[in-house]
Design a protein around this motif. Sequence first.
Motif, PDB file in Angstrom:
ATOM      1  N   LEU A   1     -66.145  24.671  11.789  1.00 33.05           N
ATOM      2  CA  LEU A   1     -66.284  24.221  12.921  1.00 33.05           C
ATOM      3  C   LEU A   1     -67.952  23.792  13.135  1.00 33.05           C
ATOM      4  CD1 LEU A   1     -65.306  23.107  15.637  1.00 33.05           C
ATOM      5  CD2 LEU A   1     -65.644  25.488  16.502  1.00 33.05           C
ATOM      6  N   THR A   2     -68.966  24.715  12.625  1.00 32.79           N
ATOM      7  CA  THR A   2     -70.417  24.489  12.654  1.00 32.79           C
ATOM      8  C   THR A   2     -70.382  23.217  11.880  1.00 32.79           C
ATOM      9  OG1 THR A   2     -70.607  26.725  13.097  1.00 32.79           O
ATOM     10  CG2 THR A   2     -72.640  25.278  12.182  1.00 32.79           C
ATOM     11  N   ASP A   3     -70.003  23.256  10.727  1.00 32.48           N
ATOM     12  CA  ASP A   3     -70.137  22.160   9.817  1.00 32.48           C
ATOM     13  C   ASP A   3     -69.836  20.743  10.464  1.00 32.48           C
ATOM     14  OD1 ASP A   3     -71.297  23.839   7.684  1.00 32.48           O
ATOM     15  OD2 ASP A   3     -69.284  23.770   6.426  1.00 32.48           O
ATOM     16  N   HIS A   4     -68.862  20.664  11.109  1.00 34.48           N
ATOM     17  CA  HIS A   4     -68.161  19.635  11.571  1.00 34.48           C
ATOM     18  C   HIS A   4     -69.154  19.179  12.626  1.00 34.48           C
ATOM     19  CE1 HIS A   4     -65.056  16.788  13.293  1.00 34.48           C
ATOM     20  NE2 HIS A   4     -65.666  17.278  14.565  1.00 34.48           N
ATOM     21  N   VAL A   5     -69.402  19.950  13.590  1.00 33.17           N
ATOM     22  CA  VAL A   5     -70.305  19.630  14.562  1.00 33.17           C
ATOM     23  C   VAL A   5     -71.692  19.278  14.427  1.00 33.17           C
ATOM     24  CG1 VAL A   5     -71.442  20.777  16.793  1.00 33.17           C
ATOM     25  CG2 VAL A   5     -68.913  21.180  16.318  1.00 33.17           C
ATOM     26  N   MET A   6     -72.412  19.855  13.262  1.00 31.07           N
ATOM     27  CA  MET A   6     -73.443  19.493  13.036  1.00 31.07           C
ATOM     28  C   MET A   6     -73.555  18.129  12.047  1.00 31.07           C
ATOM     29  SD  MET A   6     -75.099  23.043  11.045  1.00 31.07           S
ATOM     30  CE  MET A   6     -76.171  22.376  10.402  1.00 31.07           C
ATOM     31  N   ARG A   7     -72.510  17.646  11.588  1.00 27.91           N
ATOM     32  CA  ARG A   7     -72.672  16.442  10.888  1.00 27.91           C
ATOM     33  C   ARG A   7     -72.377  15.268  12.047  1.00 27.91           C
ATOM     34  NH1 ARG A   7     -68.730  18.741   7.554  1.00 27.91           N
ATOM     35  NH2 ARG A   7     -67.042  17.967   8.654  1.00 27.91           N
ATOM     36  N   LYS A   8     -71.409  15.990  13.218  1.00 31.76           N
ATOM     37  CA  LYS A   8     -71.537  14.713  14.218  1.00 31.76           C
ATOM     38  C   LYS A   8     -72.640  14.822  15.356  1.00 31.76           C
ATOM     39  CE  LYS A   8     -68.565  14.962  18.141  1.00 31.76           C
ATOM     40  NZ  LYS A   8     -67.608  15.615  18.895  1.00 31.76           N
ATOM     41  N   THR A   9     -73.072  15.922  15.593  1.00 29.50           N
ATOM     42  CA  THR A   9     -74.022  16.104  16.680  1.00 29.50           C
ATOM     43  C   THR A   9     -75.220  16.544  16.250  1.00 29.50           C
ATOM     44  OG1 THR A   9     -72.315  16.865  18.054  1.00 29.50           O
ATOM     45  CG2 THR A   9     -74.361  17.287  19.082  1.00 29.50           C
ATOM     46  N   ALA A  10     -76.279  15.821  16.464  1.00 28.98           N
ATOM     47  CA  ALA A  10     -77.944  16.030  16.199  1.00 28.98           C
ATOM     48  C   ALA A  10     -78.235  17.498  17.141  1.00 28.98           C
ATOM     49  CB  ALA A  10     -78.672  15.003  16.021  1.00 28.98           C
ATOM     50  N   GLY A  11     -79.110  18.046  16.492  1.00 26.59           N
ATOM     51  CA  GLY A  11     -79.683  19.252  17.295  1.00 26.59           C
ATOM     52  C   GLY A  11     -78.978  20.713  17.121  1.00 26.59           C
ATOM     53  N   VAL A  12     -77.954  20.585  16.595  1.00 27.39           N
ATOM     54  CA  VAL A  12     -76.970  21.980  16.457  1.00 27.39           C
ATOM     55  C   VAL A  12     -77.739  22.466  14.818  1.00 27.39           C
ATOM     56  CG1 VAL A  12     -75.022  23.185  16.099  1.00 27.39           C
ATOM     57  CG2 VAL A  12     -75.023  21.417  17.507  1.00 27.39           C
ATOM     58  N   ALA A  13     -78.430  23.761  14.928  1.00 25.34           N
ATOM     59  CA  ALA A  13     -79.160  24.231  13.916  1.00 25.34           C
ATOM     60  C   ALA A  13     -78.500  25.189  13.094  1.00 25.34           C
ATOM     61  CB  ALA A  13     -80.253  24.865  14.410  1.00 25.34           C
ATOM     62  N   GLY A  14     -77.232  25.454  13.457  1.00 25.26           N
ATOM     63  CA  GLY A  14     -76.338  26.355  12.498  1.00 25.26           C
ATOM     64  C   GLY A  14     -75.172  27.305  13.310  1.00 25.26           C
ATOM     65  N   GLN A  15     -74.718  28.269  12.679  1.00 26.74           N
ATOM     66  CA  GLN A  15     -73.715  28.760  13.224  1.00 26.74           C
ATOM     67  C   GLN A  15     -74.321  29.665  14.538  1.00 26.74           C
ATOM     68  OE1 GLN A  15     -71.044  30.731  10.880  1.00 26.74           O
ATOM     69  NE2 GLN A  15     -69.229  30.993  12.525  1.00 26.74           N
ATOM     70  N   ASP A  16     -75.348  30.372  14.455  1.00 31.71           N
ATOM     71  CA  ASP A  16     -75.887  31.166  15.394  1.00 31.71           C
ATOM     72  C   ASP A  16     -76.180  30.441  16.779  1.00 31.71           C
ATOM     73  OD1 ASP A  16     -75.721  33.318  13.709  1.00 31.71           O
ATOM     74  OD2 ASP A  16     -77.920  33.653  13.410  1.00 31.71           O
ATOM     75  N   ASP A  17     -76.501  28.926  16.601  1.00 31.09           N
ATOM     76  CA  ASP A  17     -76.888  28.078  17.463  1.00 31.09           C
ATOM     77  C   ASP A  17     -75.698  27.744  18.343  1.00 31.09           C
ATOM     78  OD1 ASP A  17     -78.338  26.261  18.885  1.00 31.09           O
ATOM     79  OD2 ASP A  17     -78.186  24.824  17.838  1.00 31.09           O
ATOM     80  N   LEU A  18     -74.713  27.259  17.526  1.00 30.32           N
ATOM     81  CA  LEU A  18     -73.453  26.855  17.819  1.00 30.32           C
ATOM     82  C   LEU A  18     -72.812  27.980  18.702  1.00 30.32           C
ATOM     83  CD1 LEU A  18     -71.361  24.626  17.575  1.00 30.32           C
ATOM     84  CD2 LEU A  18     -70.032  26.292  16.011  1.00 30.32           C
ATOM     85  N   ARG A  19     -72.878  29.232  18.316  1.00 29.49           N
ATOM     86  CA  ARG A  19     -72.294  30.364  19.098  1.00 29.49           C
ATOM     87  C   ARG A  19     -73.100  30.527  20.191  1.00 29.49           C
ATOM     88  NH1 ARG A  19     -72.321  34.965  14.131  1.00 29.49           N
ATOM     89  NH2 ARG A  19     -70.100  34.551  13.336  1.00 29.49           N
ATOM     90  N   ALA A  20     -74.479  30.298  20.468  1.00 27.76           N
ATOM     91  CA  ALA A  20     -75.094  30.511  21.356  1.00 27.76           C
ATOM     92  C   ALA A  20     -74.875  29.352  22.579  1.00 27.76           C
ATOM     93  CB  ALA A  20     -76.581  30.428  21.422  1.00 27.76           C
ATOM     94  N   ARG A  21     -74.703  28.046  22.059  1.00 29.57           N
ATOM     95  CA  ARG A  21     -74.311  27.169  23.022  1.00 29.57           C
ATOM     96  C   ARG A  21     -72.900  26.768  23.036  1.00 29.57           C
ATOM     97  NH1 ARG A  21     -77.903  22.809  20.263  1.00 29.57           N
ATOM     98  NH2 ARG A  21     -77.122  21.343  21.834  1.00 29.57           N
ATOM     99  N   SER A  22     -71.888  27.365  22.325  1.00 28.69           N
ATOM    100  CA  SER A  22     -70.669  27.212  22.382  1.00 28.69           C
ATOM    101  C   SER A  22     -69.869  25.903  23.210  1.00 28.69           C
ATOM    102  CB  SER A  22     -70.047  28.207  22.952  1.00 28.69           C
ATOM    103  OG  SER A  22     -68.657  28.451  22.888  1.00 28.69           O
ATOM    104  N   ALA A  23     -69.442  26.122  24.205  1.00 30.31           N
ATOM    105  CA  ALA A  23     -68.717  25.037  24.814  1.00 30.31           C
ATOM    106  C   ALA A  23     -69.636  23.867  25.388  1.00 30.31           C
ATOM    107  CB  ALA A  23     -68.243  25.575  26.375  1.00 30.31           C
ATOM    108  N   ASP A  24     -71.049  24.068  25.221  1.00 26.22           N
ATOM    109  CA  ASP A  24     -72.002  22.865  25.694  1.00 26.22           C
ATOM    110  C   ASP A  24     -71.982  21.822  24.568  1.00 26.22           C
ATOM    111  OD1 ASP A  24     -72.659  24.080  28.083  1.00 26.22           O
ATOM    112  OD2 ASP A  24     -74.535  25.109  27.264  1.00 26.22           O
ATOM    113  N   VAL A  25     -71.570  22.299  23.136  1.00 22.21           N
ATOM    114  CA  VAL A  25     -71.460  21.417  22.051  1.00 22.21           C
ATOM    115  C   VAL A  25     -70.264  21.333  21.482  1.00 22.21           C
ATOM    116  CG1 VAL A  25     -74.110  21.786  21.725  1.00 22.21           C
ATOM    117  CG2 VAL A  25     -72.409  23.334  20.482  1.00 22.21           C
ATOM    118  N   VAL A  26     -69.386  22.044  21.497  1.00 21.43           N
ATOM    119  CA  VAL A  26     -67.991  22.065  20.734  1.00 21.43           C
ATOM    120  C   VAL A  26     -67.006  21.607  21.864  1.00 21.43           C
ATOM    121  CG1 VAL A  26     -66.278  23.483  19.734  1.00 21.43           C
ATOM    122  CG2 VAL A  26     -68.373  24.223  19.510  1.00 21.43           C
TER     123      VAL A  26
END
Length: 194
Positions: free
Chosen positions: A40-65
Amino acid sequence: MRIPKVIYLTGAPAAGKSSTTRMMAERVPSLLIWEYGARLTDHVMRKTAGVAGQDDLRARSADVVMPEDVAEVDQALLAFVRKHRSTNHVLIDSHPVTKEVYGYRITPFSLRQFQALRPDEIWVLYASPEETLRRIGADAGGRPMVTEDEARTHTLLQASVAATYGMSLGCVVYMFDTTAPRDELINRLVDRLL
């Protein structure tokens, strides 16, 4: 090797899913692991600029996924399982319940999708709320710090999703306490595959 199995593995954050799957892969080299969070992190990083990795995705969760991101990764997972289920054990590491600033969010497979996934077994890893807090405190990895009550609620919600999946397929759900001695836990899980 036995007939290959598809295992759906879940549990709340800090239940020990990632470390357990890594140790299992060392013992069963042919085991294929689909780590949902990483995909999911890889998918979101390809689609959304500004997601730095899985830790960032976990911290921001529903704001970016978004739910459509989850739906696209679900489709990729189904294709992966179709491709490999007859040749390798496949372990799917997933947790559809996330802790959000407003409470919790559940983005599960639809029952139709879960029927297409057809896991042979469902495994839920869990730890006590006290152990969960200790693990998050030692290595947050982007996970928010929670209270004991929130940790307990998260585990129960995750288990309820797994139980629903199990009931929908008539599939057994196994719950494993990850505070057991690590070697004992890994041996027990590997024995279910071999």
